[in-house]
Design a protein around this motif. Sequence first.
Motif, mmCIF file in Angstrom:
data_model
loop_
_atom_site.group_PDB
_atom_site.id
_atom_site.type_symbol
_atom_site.label_atom_id
_atom_site.label_comp_id
_atom_site.label_asym_id
_atom_site.label_seq_id
_atom_site.Cartn_x
_atom_site.Cartn_y
_atom_site.Cartn_z
ATOM 1 N N ALA A 21 45.646 50.726 43.478
ATOM 2 C CA ALA A 21 45.354 52.148 43.245
ATOM 3 C C ALA A 21 46.244 53.030 44.110
ATOM 4 O O ALA A 21 46.741 54.074 43.655
ATOM 5 N N THR A 22 46.476 52.618 45.335
ATOM 6 C CA THR A 22 47.329 53.400 46.251
ATOM 7 C C THR A 22 48.763 53.439 45.737
ATOM 8 O O THR A 22 49.422 54.492 45.761
ATOM 9 N N ALA A 23 49.253 52.308 45.251
ATOM 10 C CA ALA A 23 50.614 52.258 44.713
ATOM 11 C C ALA A 23 50.732 53.118 43.453
ATOM 12 O O ALA A 23 51.724 53.846 43.272
ATOM 13 N N ILE A 24 49.749 53.056 42.583
ATOM 14 C CA ILE A 24 49.758 53.852 41.349
ATOM 15 C C ILE A 24 49.802 55.342 41.693
ATOM 16 O O ILE A 24 50.591 56.109 41.127
ATOM 17 N N ALA A 25 48.955 55.740 42.640
ATOM 18 C CA ALA A 25 48.889 57.156 43.035
ATOM 19 C C ALA A 25 50.209 57.607 43.654
ATOM 20 O O ALA A 25 50.738 58.668 43.315
ATOM 21 N N ALA A 26 50.758 56.790 44.557
ATOM 22 C CA ALA A 26 51.960 57.192 45.295
ATOM 23 C C ALA A 26 53.209 57.161 44.437
ATOM 24 O O ALA A 26 54.124 57.961 44.635
ATOM 25 N N ASP A 27 53.265 56.247 43.460
ATOM 26 C CA ASP A 27 54.488 56.091 42.663
ATOM 27 C C ASP A 27 54.524 57.020 41.455
ATOM 28 O O ASP A 27 55.479 56.998 40.684
ATOM 29 N N ILE A 28 53.483 57.820 41.296
ATOM 30 C CA ILE A 28 53.418 58.845 40.243
ATOM 31 C C ILE A 28 53.698 58.254 38.861
ATOM 32 O O ILE A 28 54.486 58.786 38.082
ATOM 33 N N VAL A 29 53.057 57.132 38.567
ATOM 34 C CA VAL A 29 53.139 56.554 37.222
ATOM 35 C C VAL A 29 51.989 57.126 36.384
ATOM 36 O O VAL A 29 51.025 57.648 36.932
ATOM 37 N N PRO A 30 52.076 57.056 35.063
ATOM 38 C CA PRO A 30 51.014 57.630 34.233
ATOM 39 C C PRO A 30 49.640 57.015 34.510
ATOM 40 O O PRO A 30 49.522 55.804 34.690
ATOM 41 N N ILE A 31 48.628 57.872 34.547
ATOM 42 C CA ILE A 31 47.247 57.394 34.738
ATOM 43 C C ILE A 31 46.644 57.196 33.347
ATOM 44 O O ILE A 31 45.760 57.932 32.892
ATOM 45 N N THR A 32 47.190 56.220 32.652
ATOM 46 C CA THR A 32 46.730 55.879 31.304
ATOM 47 C C THR A 32 46.545 54.366 31.259
ATOM 48 O O THR A 32 46.940 53.659 32.185
ATOM 49 N N GLY A 33 45.950 53.879 30.171
ATOM 50 C CA GLY A 33 45.880 52.437 29.930
ATOM 51 C C GLY A 33 45.449 51.637 31.137
ATOM 52 O O GLY A 33 44.473 51.958 31.823
ATOM 53 N N LEU A 60 42.898 50.192 36.620
ATOM 54 C CA LEU A 60 43.152 49.664 37.961
ATOM 55 C C LEU A 60 42.916 50.737 39.024
ATOM 56 O O LEU A 60 42.366 50.462 40.096
ATOM 57 N N CYS A 61 43.317 51.971 38.724
ATOM 58 C CA CYS A 61 43.163 53.066 39.681
ATOM 59 C C CYS A 61 41.685 53.430 39.853
ATOM 60 O O CYS A 61 41.209 53.638 40.975
ATOM 61 N N TYR A 62 40.960 53.483 38.769
ATOM 62 C CA TYR A 62 39.531 53.822 38.793
ATOM 63 C C TYR A 62 38.766 52.837 39.676
ATOM 64 O O TYR A 62 38.010 53.225 40.571
ATOM 65 N N HIS A 63 38.985 51.553 39.443
ATOM 66 C CA HIS A 63 38.257 50.536 40.215
ATOM 67 C C HIS A 63 38.814 50.397 41.629
ATOM 68 O O HIS A 63 38.061 50.087 42.566
ATOM 69 N N GLY A 64 40.112 50.664 41.799
ATOM 70 C CA GLY A 64 40.700 50.630 43.137
ATOM 71 C C GLY A 64 40.159 51.737 44.023
ATOM 72 O O GLY A 64 39.887 51.524 45.216
ATOM 73 N N PRO A 71 40.302 59.290 37.386
ATOM 74 C CA PRO A 71 41.358 59.842 38.234
ATOM 75 C C PRO A 71 42.439 60.568 37.437
ATOM 76 O O PRO A 71 42.807 60.153 36.351
ATOM 77 N N PHE A 72 42.895 61.674 38.024
ATOM 78 C CA PHE A 72 43.917 62.495 37.381
ATOM 79 C C PHE A 72 45.311 62.098 37.857
ATOM 80 O O PHE A 72 45.489 61.586 38.955
ATOM 81 N N GLY A 73 46.284 62.355 37.006
ATOM 82 C CA GLY A 73 47.679 62.057 37.332
ATOM 83 C C GLY A 73 48.501 62.248 36.071
ATOM 84 O O GLY A 73 48.000 62.735 35.052
ATOM 85 N N PRO A 74 49.785 61.867 36.105
ATOM 86 C CA PRO A 74 50.644 62.044 34.938
ATOM 87 C C PRO A 74 49.991 61.538 33.651
ATOM 88 O O PRO A 74 49.401 60.460 33.627
ATOM 89 N N ARG A 75 50.082 62.346 32.596
ATOM 90 C CA ARG A 75 49.503 62.110 31.263
ATOM 91 C C ARG A 75 47.978 62.159 31.255
ATOM 92 O O ARG A 75 47.357 61.930 30.219
ATOM 93 N N ASN A 76 47.378 62.421 32.391
ATOM 94 C CA ASN A 76 45.942 62.727 32.439
ATOM 95 C C ASN A 76 45.723 63.687 33.602
ATOM 96 O O ASN A 76 44.990 63.407 34.547
ATOM 97 N N MET A 77 46.404 64.821 33.504
ATOM 98 C CA MET A 77 46.346 65.788 34.596
ATOM 99 C C MET A 77 44.993 66.508 34.601
ATOM 100 O O MET A 77 44.310 66.585 33.579
ATOM 101 N N ARG A 78 44.639 67.036 35.770
ATOM 102 C CA ARG A 78 43.420 67.842 35.872
ATOM 103 C C ARG A 78 43.529 69.005 34.881
ATOM 104 O O ARG A 78 44.551 69.705 34.855
ATOM 105 N N PRO A 79 42.507 69.215 34.046
ATOM 106 C CA PRO A 79 42.611 70.271 33.029
ATOM 107 C C PRO A 79 42.867 71.656 33.631
ATOM 108 O O PRO A 79 42.257 72.034 34.635
ATOM 109 N N VAL A 80 43.796 72.363 32.991
ATOM 110 C CA VAL A 80 44.184 73.705 33.426
ATOM 111 C C VAL A 80 43.732 74.694 32.348
ATOM 112 O O VAL A 80 43.990 74.491 31.162
ATOM 113 N N PHE A 81 43.052 75.773 32.772
ATOM 114 C CA PHE A 81 42.462 76.719 31.823
ATOM 115 C C PHE A 81 43.069 78.114 31.980
ATOM 116 O O PHE A 81 43.565 78.483 33.050
#
Length: 566
Positions: free
Chosen positions: A225-237, A242-246, A474-484
Amino acid sequence: MRWTLSPQPDAVLVEQLSKELNVDTILASLLVGRGIDAFAKAKSFFRPSLEELHDPFLMKGMNEAVHRIQKAVGNNETIMVYGDYDVDGTTAVALMSSFLSSFYDKVTTYIPDRYKEGYGISYAGIDYAHDNDISLIIALDCGIKAIDKVKYAKEKGIDFIICDHHRPGKFVPDAVAVLDPKQHDCSYPYDELCGCGVGFKLCQALVQHNDWEFEILIPYLDLVATAIAADIVPITGENRILCYHGLNVINTSPRAGFKSIIEQVKKNILDITDVVFIIAPRINAAGRMKHGLYAVDLLVEQDLDQARLKAKEIDRYNQDRRELDQLITEEALQQIHDNKEEKLFTSVVFKEDWHKGVIGIVASRLTETHYRPTLVFTKNGDKLAASARSVSGYDVYNALEQCSEFIEQFGGHKYAAGLTMQPEQFLNFKKRFEEVVCATIDKKLLTKELKIDALLPLERITGKLYRILKQMAPFGPRNMRPVFLSRAVYDSGYAKRIGENGKHLKLAIKPHVNSSLQIPAIGFNLGDCISIIQNNKPFDVVYVLEENSWQGVTSLQLRIKDLKPH
């Protein structure tokens, strides 16, 4: 900023999903816009399941990798786990080495020295392996372009397993196995894993091959999860799963290294943003300021008292890193200004004594400020080294490929890359890079885009809406926090500038002049916008919803990203 309202999804689909899930159409619209258009997909999205991870043996080279590791264990060979000095690399080394060490005792680790060896697999690392009778190297987060080095290792009787996620070149190294889902002939269903994620799939394959319980892998998910967050890869699939459970592991049973970092910042629950801004910089600081092995040592340490000592040392490196990157950023901005380069399509700066460990951060800061494809160069031995960063929508890796005649070595992604070159090529490269970007970039990309998910009348902001929005993390590329976006709203009349030199804006927003509904809001670095909202003038505001806790009371607030007159 350039405001862009996302195309609104099919109204029939939205209405249908809204009824199926019993949620507001605003939420249903957000989900459909992210490809979640049916109940089953929504269930998968909101409740990510480890059972939905793909079979690791679908990845090209996985069978060969597992058999080579099993052979090494059977023959009592020493296995060297090799990885880069950034967060993805060090977490991957910690993951693979500690997992292998859980059932095999001849495992060693190697992180290249950022300054003496540079990025990726090094000849020095291979020589070290040869001198220590190591016959198998597992390379993580690097190696996909190390054709000559893998050949050199082979001549010395050393086999390589490569676990990488960077884009391959025309040819791949002649290794025992190359695991990289971005290979064009790899049919693995998900190609956005980070380096640590590819390493995790190899561990998962070993677990399956040996008929072990999958549960033994769960304690390692905090690293993934730390690597996914730091490497700014898409938070999809798979990354999302892995990020959710990490994150759950980080918050419920963190390893000693993470626990000691969390103690320093006195925060109870960490989300992905906290991982990016609290954990990742400290892990990175070791490789930037000292050596990446300090980070690995912290991540594999099991004794909490020892971990606290190591975390304290790494925190000092991080403080040094922050001071350096602030100083170098100021010098780089001054260089751009002095050379009157603000009107160029690129920012390319160089000073030979800039610290190589922070030029990537400086490149990111320059990109934020000037919003141009950016390269920051420094001297490294008798060569120049650079970090590249790009603006949203522009592929800097492709641009560098078109300048390759001046570059000795480069690698990376669409938005971030690193390279080395001979000093005499700098001016030729700088000129060519400007020409390439000028010819290939859509000029609107040079103005920062503010992507807006949906129009949201203030009256529809409720506690229930926010509770469900939180579950989209978790939010990140391709699943960003919704902007209104809310249009024609008003300040309650008590807006004020706060913070040093009044650079922030604090206010309460209401939907109509006479409305009793008022929602607190904060606009960081928007103090100068106070004149737009005073005297009952209507304005449009773009924001994200968040919780604000003050003196034990938690309430909803809008965190404003931008505003302008209606």
